[in-house]
Design an enzyme around this catalytic site. Structure first.
Site, PDB file in Angstrom:
ATOM      1  N   ASP A  76     -20.922   5.668  -9.043  1.00 31.83           N
ATOM      2  CA  ASP A  76     -20.338   6.219  -9.707  1.00 31.83           C
ATOM      3  C   ASP A  76     -21.133   6.811 -10.721  1.00 31.83           C
ATOM      4  OD1 ASP A  76     -18.030   8.740  -9.258  1.00 31.83           O
ATOM      5  OD2 ASP A  76     -16.760   6.782 -11.038  1.00 31.83           O
ATOM      6  N   TYR A  77     -22.206   7.531 -10.672  1.00 32.06           N
ATOM      7  CA  TYR A  77     -23.168   7.709 -11.687  1.00 32.06           C
ATOM      8  C   TYR A  77     -22.745   8.754 -12.478  1.00 32.06           C
ATOM      9  CZ  TYR A  77     -27.347   6.995 -14.863  1.00 32.06           C
ATOM     10  OH  TYR A  77     -28.520   6.847 -15.694  1.00 32.06           O
TER      11      TYR A  77
END
Length: 158
Positions: A76-77
């Protein structure tokens, strides 16, 4: 489930912090919460102007590759899980969804993480990219088995 997620996130934060990744200082986890140091920075989504977006982009890409070198994919960068201070120093947050680079879907999540960062910098700063790091590239090859240490989803015991 909340308790397990917070313990997992604390384990990731602690392991990353011990290896000089830019994370808040992990202090403790209890029930469904995590205690960490105050980050004197802003969520990247709330920052209207970054003076050197090309430099910040490069630092974000180096960080996502460094995670892969340690056997991890953030998952979830993006600008929602990155904080930036007045000197453009980055702090990475939100780790419970992290997976091993050995996970069956690691390539998909790595590419999505890279794509999210590229989309943000393209949309907000007009940056144009020539290529992108991939999980299969030589620059992202595993050097450390941090995924095994923290028992990230998809890690391989060998």
């Amino acid at each position: 489930m909340s308790r397990l997620a917070s313990l997992k996130e604390f384990a990731f934060m602690n392991a990353l912090y011990e290896r000089d990744f830019p994370t808040p200082v992990p202090i403790d986890a209890n029930r469904h919460g995590i205690v960490m140091s105050l980050v004197k920075a802003y969520p990247m989504t709330q920052v209207r102007v970054i003076p050197h977006p090309d430099k910040v982009y490069k630092n974000m890409m180096e960080l996502v590759v460094r995670l892969a070198q340690h056997g991890l994919v953030h998952g979830d960068y993006n600008e929602f899980n990155m904080m930036i201070d007045d000197d453009e120093k980055l702090t990475m947050i939100d780790f419970p969804q992290m997976i091993s680079t050995s996970h069956a879907n690691a390539g998909f999540y790595f590419d999505r993480d890279v794509g999210c960062v590229q989309e943000y910098f393209s949309k907000h700063y007009g940056l144009v990219f020539e290529g992108k790091p991939t999980l299969d590239s030589s620059e992202a090859q595993r050097e450390v088995d941090l995924d095994q240490e923290v028992r990230a989803s998809g890690f391989v015991k060998e």
